[in-house]
Write an enzyme that holds these catalytic residues in place. Structure first.
Site, PDB file in Angstrom:
ATOM      1  N   LYS A  54       0.845  -1.210   0.000  1.00  0.00           N
ATOM      2  CA  LYS A  54       0.000   0.000   0.000  1.00  0.00           C
ATOM      3  C   LYS A  54       0.868   1.242   0.000  1.00  0.00           C
ATOM      4  O   LYS A  54       0.598   2.220  -0.705  1.00  0.00           O
ATOM      5  CB  LYS A  54      -0.920  -0.010   1.224  1.00  0.00           C
ATOM      6  CG  LYS A  54      -2.087  -0.969   1.093  1.00  0.00           C
ATOM      7  CD  LYS A  54      -2.814  -1.206   2.405  1.00  0.00           C
ATOM      8  CE  LYS A  54      -3.825  -2.338   2.257  1.00  0.00           C
ATOM      9  NZ  LYS A  54      -4.439  -2.774   3.496  1.00  0.00           N
ATOM     10  N   GLN A  98      -4.776  -1.579   9.565  1.00  0.00           N
ATOM     11  CA  GLN A  98      -4.701  -2.909   8.951  1.00  0.00           C
ATOM     12  C   GLN A  98      -5.323  -3.957   9.877  1.00  0.00           C
ATOM     13  O   GLN A  98      -4.981  -4.039  11.057  1.00  0.00           O
ATOM     14  CB  GLN A  98      -3.236  -3.254   8.647  1.00  0.00           C
ATOM     15  CG  GLN A  98      -3.045  -4.553   7.898  1.00  0.00           C
ATOM     16  CD  GLN A  98      -3.681  -4.567   6.510  1.00  0.00           C
ATOM     17  OE1 GLN A  98      -3.685  -3.552   5.813  1.00  0.00           O
ATOM     18  NE2 GLN A  98      -4.238  -5.689   6.114  1.00  0.00           N
ATOM     19  N   ASP A 121     -11.249   3.111   4.041  1.00  0.00           N
ATOM     20  CA  ASP A 121     -11.569   1.688   3.926  1.00  0.00           C
ATOM     21  C   ASP A 121     -13.082   1.468   3.849  1.00  0.00           C
ATOM     22  O   ASP A 121     -13.533   0.378   3.516  1.00  0.00           O
ATOM     23  CB  ASP A 121     -11.056   0.939   5.176  1.00  0.00           C
ATOM     24  CG  ASP A 121      -9.849   0.068   4.883  1.00  0.00           C
ATOM     25  OD1 ASP A 121      -9.711  -0.398   3.737  1.00  0.00           O
ATOM     26  OD2 ASP A 121      -9.047  -0.138   5.813  1.00  0.00           O
TER      27      ASP A 121
HETATM   28  N1  GUN Z   1      -7.312  -6.793   6.009  1.00  0.00           N
HETATM   29  C1  GUN Z   1      -7.713  -7.531   4.944  1.00  0.00           C
HETATM   30  N2  GUN Z   1      -8.273  -6.733   4.015  1.00  0.00           N
HETATM   31  C2  GUN Z   1      -8.229  -5.477   4.505  1.00  0.00           C
HETATM   32  C3  GUN Z   1      -8.654  -4.215   3.989  1.00  0.00           C
HETATM   33  O1  GUN Z   1      -9.212  -4.081   2.898  1.00  0.00           O
HETATM   34  N3  GUN Z   1      -8.419  -3.153   4.805  1.00  0.00           N
HETATM   35  C4  GUN Z   1      -7.826  -3.279   6.025  1.00  0.00           C
HETATM   36  N4  GUN Z   1      -7.661  -2.182   6.739  1.00  0.00           N
HETATM   37  N5  GUN Z   1      -7.432  -4.427   6.513  1.00  0.00           N
HETATM   38  C5  GUN Z   1      -7.634  -5.522   5.761  1.00  0.00           C
END
Ligand code: GUN
Length: 296
Positions: A54, A98, A121
């Site tokens: 990311k 995350q 998100d």
């Molecule tokens: N863990 C797995 N997929 C995601 C996501 O799309 N966003 C976040 N913040 N954590 C995740």
């Protein structure tokens, strides 16, 4: 039949080029550089690799990013304190915590601490609720990435039967909603299957579009797929493999070899949905920054 692969990397690269151009334009015209705050708690290896990807994607798109890493022993208060501090940081237009968080931390409480206008998100109740009733909001990245893939690949969803396997808050529930809404990439008739479903194959075999987000390898094999179906594999599973330098290989939730003989279009793992998820995170962060610039 051998399915055509839906190349998420290629689609993501096209979208990221469009986003990078918009970032440059926003910076020139308003002086606002989109910024993303990333919080990683603990040492989950998959989370670490997502977060690294990311941040690299942010830099490539010309965005600012700031990462805070906390140890696996961090408390809920520690994580919430970082969220609150990022809420106040004017350089950050988006915040990503995350998931999963270390054991003992209430993920809901942490997500609830994110300001909805920085919730890129789309996980806060405000954004999830807005999506449900069709108001402007940040759409969750994986579901939005899947819809963009279908649209850009020219897959007709209107009037088709979409079957979603999985009911998570991150993928299953929201993608089912997006497929059912009255909008491009929507207008499908949607069935949600989950661990309580009896005779899963009897449903998946009727799917024109099959979205598999079960979280388990080999949930779906070729005998469970209708010939010519479009199959989107959202799973990312690490399978031990001594022949690989890292000692594992990645596979999705579908048995690729048998499903590719039956489906018309299939997403590979890796290189399918994953790159689109990160792209939609950039898209939402850019959108959040645009809103800030418009309010200045
Ligand atoms: N863990 C797995 N997929 C995601 C996501 O799309 N966003 C976040 N913040 N954590 C995740």
């Amino acid at each position: 039949m051998s399915a055509t692969l839906l190349d998420g990397k290629k689609l993501a690269a096209e979208m990221r080029a469009e986003i990078a151009a918009e970032v440059a334009r926003l910076k020139t015209e308003t002086g606002v550089q989109p910024g993303l705050g990333v919080i990683l708690a603990g040492e989950n290896p998959a989370s670490l690799s997502y977060v690294t990807a990311k941040e690299k994607a942010c830099a490539e798109a010309g965005m600012f990013s700031r990462e805070v890493r906390l140890p696996g022993t961090a408390t809920q208060q520690d994580v919430v304190a970082v969220v609150q501090e990022m809420n106040r940081d004017a350089r950050l237009h988006g915040i990503l915590v995350q998931l999963p968080l270390p054991k003992g931390i209430d993920e809901r409480a942490v997500i609830d601490a994110i300001l909805p206008e920085k919730d890129v998100d789309g996980f806060t109740p405000v954004n999830a609720g807005r999506m449900l009733i069709g108001e402007t909001c940040f759409l969750p990245c994986t579901p939005h990435g899947i819809i963009q893939m279908l649209l850009r690949a020219g897959v007709e969803t209107r009037g088709r039967h979409a079957v979603v396997v999985g009911r998570s808050n991150i993928v299953g529930k929201p993608v089912a909603q997006l497929l059912a809404r009255k909008a491009p990439g929507g207008d499908a008739t949607v069935t949600i299957c989950h661990t309580g479903t009896k005779d899963l194959a009897s449903f998946t075999k009727t799917a024109d579009i099959l979205i598999v987000a079960a979280g388990h390898a080999d949930t779906i094999d070729g005998s469970m797929v209708k010939p010519g179906a479009v199959v989107i594999d959202v799973g990312v599973n690490r399978v031990p493999d001594a022949t690989k330098p890292r000692g594992y290989r990645l596979c999705g939730d579908v048995d690729f070899d048998s499903v590719k003989e039956v489906a018309s279009l299939l997403t590979p793992v890796p290189g399918g949905v994953g790159p689109m998820t990160i792209t939609m995170l950039l898209f939402n962060t850019l959108e959040a920054a645009k809103r800030t610039a418009a309010a200045m």
